[in-house]
Design an enzyme around this catalytic site. Sequence first.
Site, mmCIF file in Angstrom:
data_model
loop_
_atom_site.group_PDB
_atom_site.id
_atom_site.type_symbol
_atom_site.label_atom_id
_atom_site.label_comp_id
_atom_site.label_asym_id
_atom_site.label_seq_id
_atom_site.Cartn_x
_atom_site.Cartn_y
_atom_site.Cartn_z
ATOM 1 N N HIS A 1 45.408 34.214 31.500
ATOM 2 C CA HIS A 1 45.991 33.234 30.424
ATOM 3 C C HIS A 1 47.200 32.425 31.079
ATOM 4 C CE1 HIS A 1 44.262 34.403 26.682
ATOM 5 N NE2 HIS A 1 44.228 35.790 27.471
ATOM 6 N N CYS B 1 40.197 32.597 29.656
ATOM 7 C CA CYS B 1 39.980 33.683 29.081
ATOM 8 C C CYS B 1 38.514 33.824 28.608
ATOM 9 C CB CYS B 1 40.811 34.399 28.099
ATOM 10 S SG CYS B 1 40.509 36.142 27.746
ATOM 11 N N GLU C 1 48.689 29.960 29.997
ATOM 12 C CA GLU C 1 49.862 29.699 29.172
ATOM 13 C C GLU C 1 50.774 31.014 28.924
ATOM 14 O OE1 GLU C 1 46.656 31.586 26.672
ATOM 15 O OE2 GLU C 1 46.889 30.592 28.525
#
Length: 216
Positions: free
Chosen positions: A197, A87, A199
């Site tokens: 993202h 990001c 994750e």
Amino acid sequence: MSAARPTKTVAVLDYGFGNVRSAERALARVGADVEITRDYDKAMDADGLLVPGVGAFSACMEGLRSVRGDWIIGRRLSGGRPVMGICVGMQILFERGIEHGVETEGLDEWPGTVGPLRAPIVPHMGWNTVEAPADSRAFAGLDADARFYFVHSYAAHDWSLEVTNPAIRAPKVTWATHGGRFVAAVENGALWATQFHPEKSGDAGAQLLTNWIETL
């Protein structure tokens, strides 16, 4: 029977501007030995360094410099040691960022400017597909319709790094579209980065992180 591969260590750089716990859990899920740290030696010694980022470009740069993160990233890359930005942790790798008319110097690993998204709806928040090169290592094992989770109002809209030395592999650039096209991911030797993202991107994000861990 072949010996088991040693577990790879990943340092998640804690400089105050990233969801480090989310990154820690996602990396642990794919088998890495993870430590959240702002310690110079630990960040330098890990097999991989993950640089998350949330918030304003200028604030992230200030926080990064406060823990010598700019020095750590530069030193690792100069030695071919893997680094991954996520990001705003990707955005700060560019030459500069412009937010609300304020220009801030980035790490200048890549030329170019990060600026406002060219879209009728901002921020870009939610799931989106990407256009990855066919030989991308980051997106290996993923279908073309795999979706990743984005939350951002700024992006790099152009890619201008030219590689003229035939002995050096040209970076692989992945694109996404929200209003206009923007850079969604880059694989540049030891330096990988994603605007989305991983994750927070479920199984697709886990596959991408696994692919990164396998390069360490």
